[in-house]
Design a protein around this motif. Structure first.
Motif, short mmCIF file in Angstrom:
data_model
loop_
_atom_site.label_atom_id
_atom_site.label_comp_id
_atom_site.label_asym_id
_atom_site.label_seq_id
_atom_site.Cartn_x
_atom_site.Cartn_y
_atom_site.Cartn_z
N PRO A 38 10.70 -26.90 7.66
CA PRO A 38 11.40 -27.95 6.90
C PRO A 38 10.51 -28.62 5.86
CG PRO A 38 11.92 -28.13 9.23
CD PRO A 38 10.81 -27.11 9.12
N ARG A 39 9.19 -28.52 6.04
CA ARG A 39 8.26 -29.16 5.11
C ARG A 39 8.04 -28.32 3.85
NH1 ARG A 39 2.47 -29.57 4.96
NH2 ARG A 39 2.33 -28.30 6.83
N ASN A 40 8.19 -26.99 3.96
CA ASN A 40 7.87 -26.16 2.79
C ASN A 40 9.04 -25.34 2.26
OD1 ASN A 40 8.17 -23.86 4.42
ND2 ASN A 40 5.98 -23.55 4.71
N ASN A 41 10.21 -25.39 2.92
CA ASN A 41 11.27 -24.47 2.50
C ASN A 41 11.77 -24.76 1.09
OD1 ASN A 41 12.68 -26.80 3.88
ND2 ASN A 41 14.48 -25.72 3.12
N ASP A 42 11.78 -26.05 0.68
CA ASP A 42 12.20 -26.35 -0.69
C ASP A 42 11.23 -25.76 -1.70
OD1 ASP A 42 14.47 -27.70 0.09
OD2 ASP A 42 13.56 -29.68 -0.03
N LYS A 43 9.95 -25.94 -1.45
CA LYS A 43 8.92 -25.39 -2.34
C LYS A 43 9.04 -23.88 -2.44
CE LYS A 43 3.91 -24.65 -2.59
NZ LYS A 43 2.62 -24.85 -1.90
N LEU A 44 9.39 -23.24 -1.32
CA LEU A 44 9.50 -21.79 -1.27
C LEU A 44 10.92 -21.30 -1.58
CD1 LEU A 44 7.18 -21.11 1.79
CD2 LEU A 44 6.66 -20.81 -0.64
N LEU A 45 11.79 -22.21 -2.04
CA LEU A 45 13.09 -21.88 -2.64
C LEU A 45 14.14 -21.41 -1.65
CD1 LEU A 45 11.75 -20.00 -5.82
CD2 LEU A 45 12.10 -22.45 -5.49
N PHE A 46 14.03 -21.85 -0.40
CA PHE A 46 15.06 -21.56 0.59
C PHE A 46 15.84 -22.83 0.90
CE2 PHE A 46 13.46 -17.44 0.99
CZ PHE A 46 14.25 -16.71 1.86
N ASP A 47 17.17 -22.69 1.04
CA ASP A 47 18.01 -23.84 1.33
C ASP A 47 18.04 -24.18 2.81
OD1 ASP A 47 18.78 -24.30 -1.31
OD2 ASP A 47 20.27 -22.70 -1.20
N GLY A 48 17.52 -23.32 3.64
CA GLY A 48 17.49 -23.57 5.08
C GLY A 48 16.42 -22.71 5.73
N ILE A 49 16.30 -22.85 7.03
CA ILE A 49 15.33 -22.06 7.79
C ILE A 49 16.09 -20.93 8.47
CG2 ILE A 49 13.51 -22.14 9.53
CD1 ILE A 49 13.08 -23.98 7.12
N PRO A 50 15.91 -19.70 8.03
CA PRO A 50 16.72 -18.60 8.59
C PRO A 50 16.29 -18.25 10.01
CG PRO A 50 15.11 -17.74 7.04
CD PRO A 50 15.03 -19.23 6.95
N TRP A 51 17.25 -17.78 10.77
CA TRP A 51 17.01 -17.19 12.08
C TRP A 51 16.54 -15.77 11.80
CZ3 TRP A 51 21.60 -16.42 16.04
CH2 TRP A 51 21.10 -15.84 17.23
N VAL A 52 15.23 -15.54 11.93
CA VAL A 52 14.62 -14.33 11.38
C VAL A 52 15.14 -13.07 12.05
CG1 VAL A 52 12.45 -13.13 10.94
CG2 VAL A 52 12.58 -15.61 10.66
N ASP A 155 -0.16 -18.39 -0.25
CA ASP A 155 1.23 -18.72 0.09
C ASP A 155 2.00 -17.48 0.53
OD1 ASP A 155 1.13 -21.45 -0.36
OD2 ASP A 155 1.69 -21.28 -2.47
N PRO A 156 2.92 -17.64 1.48
CA PRO A 156 3.81 -16.52 1.84
C PRO A 156 4.82 -16.27 0.72
CG PRO A 156 4.49 -18.52 2.95
CD PRO A 156 3.21 -18.86 2.23
N LEU A 157 5.43 -15.10 0.77
CA LEU A 157 6.40 -14.70 -0.26
C LEU A 157 7.75 -14.39 0.37
CD1 LEU A 157 4.14 -12.30 -2.38
CD2 LEU A 157 4.63 -14.72 -2.81
N PRO A 158 8.47 -15.41 0.87
CA PRO A 158 9.75 -15.14 1.53
C PRO A 158 10.82 -14.59 0.59
CG PRO A 158 9.44 -17.50 1.22
CD PRO A 158 8.14 -16.84 0.88
N ASN A 159 10.66 -14.81 -0.72
CA ASN A 159 11.66 -14.33 -1.67
C ASN A 159 11.49 -12.86 -2.04
OD1 ASN A 159 13.27 -16.90 -2.55
ND2 ASN A 159 11.11 -17.52 -2.51
N LEU A 160 10.51 -12.19 -1.43
CA LEU A 160 10.44 -10.74 -1.59
C LEU A 160 11.73 -10.07 -1.16
CD1 LEU A 160 6.88 -9.71 -0.33
CD2 LEU A 160 7.76 -9.48 -2.65
N LEU A 161 12.50 -10.75 -0.31
CA LEU A 161 13.80 -10.24 0.13
C LEU A 161 14.66 -9.85 -1.06
CD1 LEU A 161 16.01 -9.95 2.37
CD2 LEU A 161 16.47 -12.39 2.07
N PHE A 162 14.49 -10.56 -2.18
CA PHE A 162 15.35 -10.36 -3.35
C PHE A 162 14.65 -9.45 -4.35
CE2 PHE A 162 16.30 -14.69 -1.65
CZ PHE A 162 17.45 -14.31 -0.97
N THR A 163 14.64 -8.16 -4.04
CA THR A 163 13.89 -7.20 -4.84
C THR A 163 14.45 -7.01 -6.24
OG1 THR A 163 15.19 -5.38 -3.87
CG2 THR A 163 13.08 -5.93 -2.81
N ARG A 164 15.67 -7.45 -6.48
CA ARG A 164 16.26 -7.29 -7.81
C ARG A 164 15.48 -8.06 -8.87
NH1 ARG A 164 20.71 -4.52 -10.34
NH2 ARG A 164 21.37 -4.30 -8.18
#
Length: 427
Positions: A38-52, A155-164
């Motif tokens: 919850p502390r970094n998800n905005d910075k890392l451009l996620f609207d929530g914390i996904p259930w991985v 920093d982690p790269l959670p947006n790698l999910l969006f390869t487009r």
């Protein structure tokens, strides 16, 4: 086993959004998503914390749905790991991640040495999932002392999910894009490594590049062979579209670029969040913007000069006046139909109820991935949009996306087509 090139029946390249999909690059959600808090998800451009684990299940089902349609699925992390087996790739990757002002000399020198000591798979993990302050065993100094123990050094790269977003294939070339948000800028450096050094892509021509003006792949739609629409908004700048258009014209990849201004806000961060192609003459579009969406048709003027170089260096050169011709604004559907040389670009909207339309646009109802003309993958939860697609003669391949959607992206965002069958002449 490392693939050394495209197969004869799946040559690399794409000239449309809807040609039969042959090969696609995905990124399976991994440890980088477990770094979200919850502390970094905005910075890392996620609207929530996904259930991985659920996100992984949903993504695996997405990949299987593609394989069931005879689509070859490549995974970004596997390609990256294979690329990092090459010493040149390791050097470039490590320099790219440590050449940053926030680390300081002591810590940067330590990380360079430490990262070299790891296997390609371990290095790929550190580059994508990041490294925290409490995970290092050296490089201690003022920087490590003043940072919190759970602060990220890499920093982690959670947006790698969006390869487009980090690359776009246009005909037989790949555009390495330039991502606007700080949380995502390293993604295209890794993508560039893959395309320039992995044996699978040996000899592939590249254009644009991560060091140039911002252009993101989610803003680029291949409307038809030779016609490329590019959204201009929160992520892609007018200057980015201008340089991108020059590259396309210089290499004969397009005859018209449609610059399409979109609202600069989270819900419409990319052009593909408001519209995507589902047939050679059909587009699914968010109705709340359909009447206001405009386009500026850009073509090469008589005095057009090709950029110098291949997108990796200084390409200013000598410019002839009027090298790019920019037409006045027209309604997007009108401008697109003219450029595509068709009578009408048919709009499929998400219903007349503005509340339902807004809800389903937020849930990526317009972000479909075409597998072939009149066949598209879509999130199952967008009932109204999917019903209207089917009523228009589009086969909808429904997938779950409750957890995948927490980063604001749908099936198109999560896929980079590497090979599509060319459309037959006349569409």
């Amino acid at each position: 086993m490392v693939a050394t090139g495209p197969s004869p029946d799946r040559p690399h390249g794409a000239d449309s959004e809807v040609g039969t999909l042959r090969t696609v690059m995905l990124h399976r959600p991994g440890p980088e998503l477990k770094r979200l808090t919850p502390r970094n998800n905005d910075k890392l451009l996620f609207d929530g914390i996904p259930w991985v684990s659920r996100a992984q299940e949903e993504h695996d089902a997405f990949a299987q749905a593609l394989r069931d349609r005879d689509v070859e699925v490549l995974y970004l992390t596997e390609l990256l790991t294979e690329t990092l087996a090459l010493e040149e790739a390791r050097e470039r990757a490590i320099e790219g991640v440590t050449n940053t002002l926030h680390l300081g000399d002591t810590l940067a020198d330590y990380l360079r040495t430490a990262l070299h000591d790891h296997s390609p798979a371990e290095l790929a993990l550190f580059l994508t999932a990041g490294v925290r302050n409490d995970e290092v065993r050296g490089g201690f100094g003022l920087v490590t002392s003043l940072m919190a123990s759970d602060d990220f050094l890499i920093d982690p790269l959670p947006n790698l999910l969006f390869t487009r977003d980090s690359s776009v294939w246009i005909r037989d070339r790949v555009a390495v894009t330039s991502l606007a948000m700080p949380a995502r800028r390293r993604e295209t450096q890794l993508t560039e490594l893959i395309y320039t050094l992995h044996p699978r892509f040996a000899g592939t021509g590249t254009i644009h590049g991560w060091q140039h003006e911002y252009v993101e792949g989610g803003d680029v739609l291949l409307m038809s062979p030779g016609v490329v629409a590019v959204g201009v908004g929160e992520r892609t700048t007018p200057a980015g579209v201008e340089r991108f258009a020059r590259h396309l014209f210089a290499d004969g990849l397009a005859h018209t670029v449609l610059a399409v201004p979109i609202t600069q806000e989270r819900a419409t961060m990319h052009l593909d969040t408001v519209c995507t192609m589902v047939d050679v003459d059909k587009i699914v579009m968010y109705p709340n913007v359909a009447d206001s969406l405009q386009a500026y048709a850009v073509t090469a003027g008589e005095g057009f000069h090709a950029p110098r170089g291949n997108g990796d260096g200084d390409e200013r050169g000598d410019r002839a006046p009027g090298e790019l011709l920019v037409a006045g604004a027209e309604p997007f559907l009108v401008a697109a139909a003219k450029a595509m040389e068709i009578d009408t670009l048919h709009q499929i909207d998400t219903g007349l109820d503005p509340v339902t339309a807004e809800r389903e646009q937020w849930d990526d109802g317009n972000n479909t991935l075409a597998l072939a003309p009149r066949v598209a993958v879509a999130y199952e939860r967008n009932d109204e949009t999917n019903d209207r697609l089917e009523a228009a003669g589009i086969e909808v391949v429904r997938i779950a996306g409750s957890e995948l959607g927490s980063g604001r992206g749908g099936p198109r965002c999560m896929s980079c087509p590497i090979s599509r069958a060319p459309l037959p002449l006349g569409g």
